[in-house]
Design a protein around this motif. Sequence first.
Motif, PDB file in Angstrom:
ATOM      1  N   SER A   1       0.849  -1.189   0.000  1.00 17.01           N
ATOM      2  CA  SER A   1       0.000   0.000   0.000  1.00 17.01           C
ATOM      3  C   SER A   1       0.882   1.234   0.000  1.00 17.01           C
ATOM      4  O   SER A   1       2.002   1.214   0.518  1.00 17.01           O
TER       5      SER A   1
ATOM      6  N   PRO B   1      -4.367   6.482   3.034  1.00 20.27           N
ATOM      7  CA  PRO B   1      -5.673   6.080   2.507  1.00 20.27           C
ATOM      8  C   PRO B   1      -6.625   7.266   2.415  1.00 20.27           C
ATOM      9  O   PRO B   1      -6.691   8.104   3.310  1.00 20.27           O
TER      10      PRO B   1
ATOM     11  N   VAL C   1      -7.545   2.712  -0.682  1.00 15.30           N
ATOM     12  CA  VAL C   1      -6.132   2.419  -0.454  1.00 15.30           C
ATOM     13  C   VAL C   1      -5.455   2.137  -1.793  1.00 15.30           C
ATOM     14  O   VAL C   1      -5.878   1.253  -2.536  1.00 15.30           O
TER      15      VAL C   1
ATOM     16  N   LEU D   1      -2.544   0.686  -4.216  1.00 17.33           N
ATOM     17  CA  LEU D   1      -1.739  -0.523  -4.140  1.00 17.33           C
ATOM     18  C   LEU D   1      -0.757  -0.609  -5.301  1.00 17.33           C
ATOM     19  O   LEU D   1      -1.082  -0.237  -6.430  1.00 17.33           O
TER      20      LEU D   1
ATOM     21  N   TYR E   1      -6.187  -0.317  -6.646  1.00 14.22           N
ATOM     22  CA  TYR E   1      -6.739   0.231  -5.413  1.00 14.22           C
ATOM     23  C   TYR E   1      -7.724  -0.763  -4.821  1.00 14.22           C
ATOM     24  O   TYR E   1      -8.217  -1.666  -5.503  1.00 14.22           O
TER      25      TYR E   1
END
Length: 324
Positions: free
Chosen positions: A241, A245, A255, A257, A270
Amino acid sequence: MKKKLLFLFLSLSLLISCNPDSSEIADDPDPIDDENVIPEEKFPDGSLNSFFSNALISDIISNIERRNPIKITAYDKINNRIKTNYPYLKNLLVKATNNQSWFVTQNSEASTIVEITNVDIQSGWISLGSTYSGRLSTSIGSTLEFFNPFINYEIINDRPLFNPYPTIVTEGNFNYIQSGGIIEKTDGSYILLTPIVFGAHDKRSIYYATSTNLENWVFENKKLLSTDMIPFAKTNGNVFSTGTPFRLDNGNLLVLLGVQQPNNNYTSAYMIIDENLTIIQPPKEINIPEWNGLDNNSFPLAITKFNNKYRILFHKRNPNFIDR
């Protein structure tokens, strides 16, 4: 009350005078001629650029390329001092936290760092102190940057986040923990997403830690996400991540990714979770032309919303996996 601790203290020393006959001083071209003058950038008060303007790292290889780079115009070897074509030396007199000194940086990602001990506005000489990393090129024409992170920051806590440092989770022994974004819950407590790195980046999964005060943390041996839960990911690969967030209007959190693909390239994705870390929206690839898919290699860094538009900062990797 948070106890302020000194991370690095570098005292300013007096400029050492020298006899020109005893110095090895390189030719000193006019540092402020019309062709090489470097315009002083002015940013609106309160803007992010203004906030970071005195804490700059850049270079001409992989980060920020100046239109008019800062160059060394003279070098006094005996007294370890330089002159440059940078005309706004008064900026280097701005006091930092605990009088932390300014630094000269060079090379890709500022791999060379040298302390500045004194700046003489009248003569233009910049006296250098300790070298903390790399080796400074003092050749005439070498480019450099000035850097001082303590203009806008101070370290208030220098102890480890986890003590003792965890070394094992349910998936086995791991190498180290990354910071993957922090969540402030509505009850005032905090969650830190922690990508866990196994081996030499052989595998990475996302776990988390909890805190009530941002200082004392408990590492929770509970996995939130791994690549075997992502259809478009390498089965036993890396997922991490990035950024803080983003809280949506309904209270859930988006979040960002970075996801390793079967061919080892990374793609941007995400997921959406709630405050209890329940996955509401499973990981989904971000479909931006030339930034996604097996033939591309990139991942997201941060997301924000401005004028009703979401904006994402991306990290592009070249074919040799060198980060840029």
